[in-house]
Scaffold this motif. Sequence first.
Motif, PDB file in Angstrom:
ATOM      1  N   GLY A 162       0.797  -1.221   0.000  1.00  0.00           N
ATOM      2  CA  GLY A 162       0.000   0.000   0.000  1.00  0.00           C
ATOM      3  C   GLY A 162       0.831   1.273   0.000  1.00  0.00           C
ATOM      4  N   ASP A 163       2.068   1.174   0.483  1.00  0.00           N
ATOM      5  CA  ASP A 163       2.948   2.343   0.517  1.00  0.00           C
ATOM      6  C   ASP A 163       3.347   2.797  -0.868  1.00  0.00           C
ATOM      7  OD1 ASP A 163       2.881   2.175   3.291  1.00  0.00           O
ATOM      8  OD2 ASP A 163       4.742   1.015   3.414  1.00  0.00           O
ATOM      9  N   LEU A 164       3.140   1.953  -1.875  1.00  0.00           N
ATOM     10  CA  LEU A 164       3.505   2.326  -3.238  1.00  0.00           C
ATOM     11  C   LEU A 164       2.732   3.540  -3.731  1.00  0.00           C
ATOM     12  CD1 LEU A 164       3.803  -1.211  -4.899  1.00  0.00           C
ATOM     13  CD2 LEU A 164       5.668   0.398  -4.437  1.00  0.00           C
ATOM     14  N   LYS A 165       1.649   3.883  -3.044  1.00  0.00           N
ATOM     15  CA  LYS A 165       0.906   5.092  -3.392  1.00  0.00           C
ATOM     16  C   LYS A 165       1.822   6.311  -3.358  1.00  0.00           C
ATOM     17  CE  LYS A 165      -3.036   7.298  -4.131  1.00  0.00           C
ATOM     18  NZ  LYS A 165      -3.821   7.124  -5.377  1.00  0.00           N
ATOM     19  N   ALA A 166       2.779   6.293  -2.419  1.00  0.00           N
ATOM     20  CA  ALA A 166       3.710   7.423  -2.284  1.00  0.00           C
ATOM     21  C   ALA A 166       4.717   7.482  -3.419  1.00  0.00           C
ATOM     22  CB  ALA A 166       4.445   7.330  -0.946  1.00  0.00           C
ATOM     23  N   LEU A 167       4.841   6.384  -4.169  1.00  0.00           N
ATOM     24  CA  LEU A 167       5.824   6.317  -5.248  1.00  0.00           C
ATOM     25  C   LEU A 167       5.245   6.759  -6.585  1.00  0.00           C
ATOM     26  CD1 LEU A 167       8.799   5.366  -5.678  1.00  0.00           C
ATOM     27  CD2 LEU A 167       7.880   3.108  -6.241  1.00  0.00           C
ATOM     28  N   GLU A 168       3.945   6.875  -6.678  1.00  0.00           N
ATOM     29  CA  GLU A 168       3.312   7.219  -7.953  1.00  0.00           C
ATOM     30  C   GLU A 168       3.834   8.545  -8.501  1.00  0.00           C
ATOM     31  OE1 GLU A 168      -1.075   5.131  -7.225  1.00  0.00           O
ATOM     32  OE2 GLU A 168      -0.868   7.305  -7.094  1.00  0.00           O
ATOM     33  N   PRO A 169       4.022   8.618  -9.845  1.00  0.00           N
ATOM     34  CA  PRO A 169       3.868   7.534 -10.821  1.00  0.00           C
ATOM     35  C   PRO A 169       5.103   6.633 -10.852  1.00  0.00           C
ATOM     36  CG  PRO A 169       4.546   9.519 -11.940  1.00  0.00           C
ATOM     37  CD  PRO A 169       4.398   9.885 -10.488  1.00  0.00           C
ATOM     38  N   PHE A 170       4.892   5.338 -11.182  1.00  0.00           N
ATOM     39  CA  PHE A 170       6.018   4.411 -11.267  1.00  0.00           C
ATOM     40  C   PHE A 170       5.734   3.346 -12.318  1.00  0.00           C
ATOM     41  CE2 PHE A 170       3.231   2.659  -7.942  1.00  0.00           C
ATOM     42  CZ  PHE A 170       3.099   1.332  -8.329  1.00  0.00           C
ATOM     43  N   PRO A 186      -4.958  -5.184 -11.269  1.00  0.00           N
ATOM     44  CA  PRO A 186      -6.305  -4.941 -10.712  1.00  0.00           C
ATOM     45  C   PRO A 186      -6.321  -4.985  -9.187  1.00  0.00           C
ATOM     46  CG  PRO A 186      -6.422  -6.455 -12.559  1.00  0.00           C
ATOM     47  CD  PRO A 186      -4.965  -6.308 -12.224  1.00  0.00           C
ATOM     48  N   GLY A 187      -5.597  -5.944  -8.591  1.00  0.00           N
ATOM     49  CA  GLY A 187      -5.557  -6.033  -7.140  1.00  0.00           C
ATOM     50  C   GLY A 187      -4.839  -4.868  -6.510  1.00  0.00           C
ATOM     51  N   LEU A 188      -3.784  -4.417  -7.169  1.00  0.00           N
ATOM     52  CA  LEU A 188      -3.042  -3.261  -6.685  1.00  0.00           C
ATOM     53  C   LEU A 188      -3.985  -2.064  -6.544  1.00  0.00           C
ATOM     54  CD1 LEU A 188      -0.035  -2.657  -6.032  1.00  0.00           C
ATOM     55  CD2 LEU A 188       0.190  -1.792  -8.361  1.00  0.00           C
ATOM     56  N   ARG A 189      -4.869  -1.932  -7.497  1.00  0.00           N
ATOM     57  CA  ARG A 189      -5.839  -0.822  -7.486  1.00  0.00           C
ATOM     58  C   ARG A 189      -6.972  -1.072  -6.484  1.00  0.00           C
ATOM     59  NH1 ARG A 189      -7.513  -1.493 -12.393  1.00  0.00           N
ATOM     60  NH2 ARG A 189      -9.250  -2.824 -11.724  1.00  0.00           N
ATOM     61  N   ASP A 190      -7.577  -2.271  -6.562  1.00  0.00           N
ATOM     62  CA  ASP A 190      -8.795  -2.531  -5.792  1.00  0.00           C
ATOM     63  C   ASP A 190      -8.531  -2.827  -4.324  1.00  0.00           C
ATOM     64  OD1 ASP A 190     -10.118  -2.226  -8.200  1.00  0.00           O
ATOM     65  OD2 ASP A 190     -10.263  -4.395  -8.581  1.00  0.00           O
ATOM     66  N   VAL A 191      -7.429  -3.496  -4.025  1.00  0.00           N
ATOM     67  CA  VAL A 191      -7.139  -3.875  -2.639  1.00  0.00           C
ATOM     68  C   VAL A 191      -6.358  -2.788  -1.911  1.00  0.00           C
ATOM     69  CG1 VAL A 191      -5.981  -5.569  -1.159  1.00  0.00           C
ATOM     70  CG2 VAL A 191      -7.184  -6.329  -3.224  1.00  0.00           C
ATOM     71  N   TYR A 192      -5.402  -2.170  -2.613  1.00  0.00           N
ATOM     72  CA  TYR A 192      -4.515  -1.218  -1.943  1.00  0.00           C
ATOM     73  C   TYR A 192      -4.678   0.228  -2.396  1.00  0.00           C
ATOM     74  CZ  TYR A 192      -2.050  -4.978   0.408  1.00  0.00           C
ATOM     75  OH  TYR A 192      -1.737  -6.043   1.222  1.00  0.00           O
ATOM     76  N   GLY A 193      -5.536   0.483  -3.374  1.00  0.00           N
ATOM     77  CA  GLY A 193      -5.758   1.856  -3.809  1.00  0.00           C
ATOM     78  C   GLY A 193      -4.569   2.473  -4.504  1.00  0.00           C
ATOM     79  N   VAL A 194      -3.725   1.635  -5.098  1.00  0.00           N
ATOM     80  CA  VAL A 194      -2.540   2.111  -5.819  1.00  0.00           C
ATOM     81  C   VAL A 194      -2.838   2.050  -7.318  1.00  0.00           C
ATOM     82  CG1 VAL A 194      -0.105   1.695  -6.313  1.00  0.00           C
ATOM     83  CG2 VAL A 194      -1.003   1.313  -3.995  1.00  0.00           C
ATOM     84  N   GLY A 195      -2.544   3.120  -8.029  1.00  0.00           N
ATOM     85  CA  GLY A 195      -2.779   3.143  -9.465  1.00  0.00           C
ATOM     86  C   GLY A 195      -4.231   3.362  -9.837  1.00  0.00           C
ATOM     87  N   VAL A 196      -4.983   3.983  -8.941  1.00  0.00           N
ATOM     88  CA  VAL A 196      -6.399   4.245  -9.217  1.00  0.00           C
ATOM     89  C   VAL A 196      -6.542   5.244 -10.360  1.00  0.00           C
ATOM     90  CG1 VAL A 196      -8.535   5.213  -8.288  1.00  0.00           C
ATOM     91  CG2 VAL A 196      -7.116   3.705  -6.864  1.00  0.00           C
ATOM     92  N   ASP A 197      -5.728   6.255 -10.346  1.00  0.00           N
ATOM     93  CA  ASP A 197      -5.793   7.278 -11.403  1.00  0.00           C
ATOM     94  C   ASP A 197      -4.993   6.833 -12.619  1.00  0.00           C
ATOM     95  OD1 ASP A 197      -7.296   8.921  -9.735  1.00  0.00           O
ATOM     96  OD2 ASP A 197      -5.495   9.851  -8.876  1.00  0.00           O
TER      97      ASP A 197
END
Length: 315
Positions: A162-170, A186-197
């Motif tokens: 989930g901390d990968l949100k701080a790395l966006e964009p990557f 898909p899981g990265l987005r749906d489970v951890y909210g990473v890469g939603v945008d």
Amino acid sequence: MTSRAPKTWLTACLLAVSTTVALAGCATSDPTSSGGDAAEGDAIIVGSFAFPESEILGEIYAQALEAEGFDVSTKFNIGPRQQTIPALQDGSINLIPEYNGNLLAYYDTAYEERTTEDVDAALPDAVGADDLQVLGSAAAEDKDAYVVTKKTAEDNDLTAIGDLKALEPFSLASNPQFGELGYGIPGLRDVYGVGVDAGQVTFVPYEDFGGPDTVQALVDGTVQVADIYTTSPAIKAEDLVVLEDPENMISAQNVIPLLSKDIYTDKLAEVLNAISAKLTTDDLIDLRERVEGDEKASAATAAEEWLTDAGLLDK
């Protein structure tokens, strides 16, 4: 086999594992007979999948059981589950090191269990339909993982997926299927909210499934995140960081013995459960490095030395 073969003979047999016919010639006795020196129960025929880690694990099982008086032979490098499960069913083998999550998926493609405990609990009924059973699973896991370099982790305070949100964009490197898998993009987005945008995660496919090309892309900065298996020797060699998965998005893949019910004895379970109690993911990394790295140790040698160091085999 009622006793370990001489090293030179064993080496010759290991060199022949590329074909099933050659493998069959590595038994020193009829694998269907129990033999006068065998422990209680039928003769044990240990199989493996067609990759080095599985052969190492097969050697660990075989040597430990043989040391306790079981009549053991081996048939390694058989192939995928579409071949190993039928081999267990027809008696060509009757024991194999497995991975609990993928084994459950073989029987139930829609399975929802993710933790080691839940996967292990679901397995007896699943494999029981084929007159098979599992014993205790090891802490050792070989599964997909989100991995970053140590510098990336430290610079961005990354410890969990989930901390990968701080790395966006990557950019993220993985096998082509990862873009559609439930524990992938898909899981990265749906489970951890990473890469939603849109545009925050760029998927870069590699065909080597966490192999050297994927590792090199991560190390040289072509990508910032990569899907690399947890027992890859590169994790230690390149000082990489495996991000934690607190939501268990990626299913457990613990090493677990799978066997035919008709060879079960309390003694066999005791020997195999003792192995599972000792075996760790770090052990698998070290064993793979010895066999696949510059040393090029045989699976038999690496297994014997691990068993000895673990206190499970007397020299």
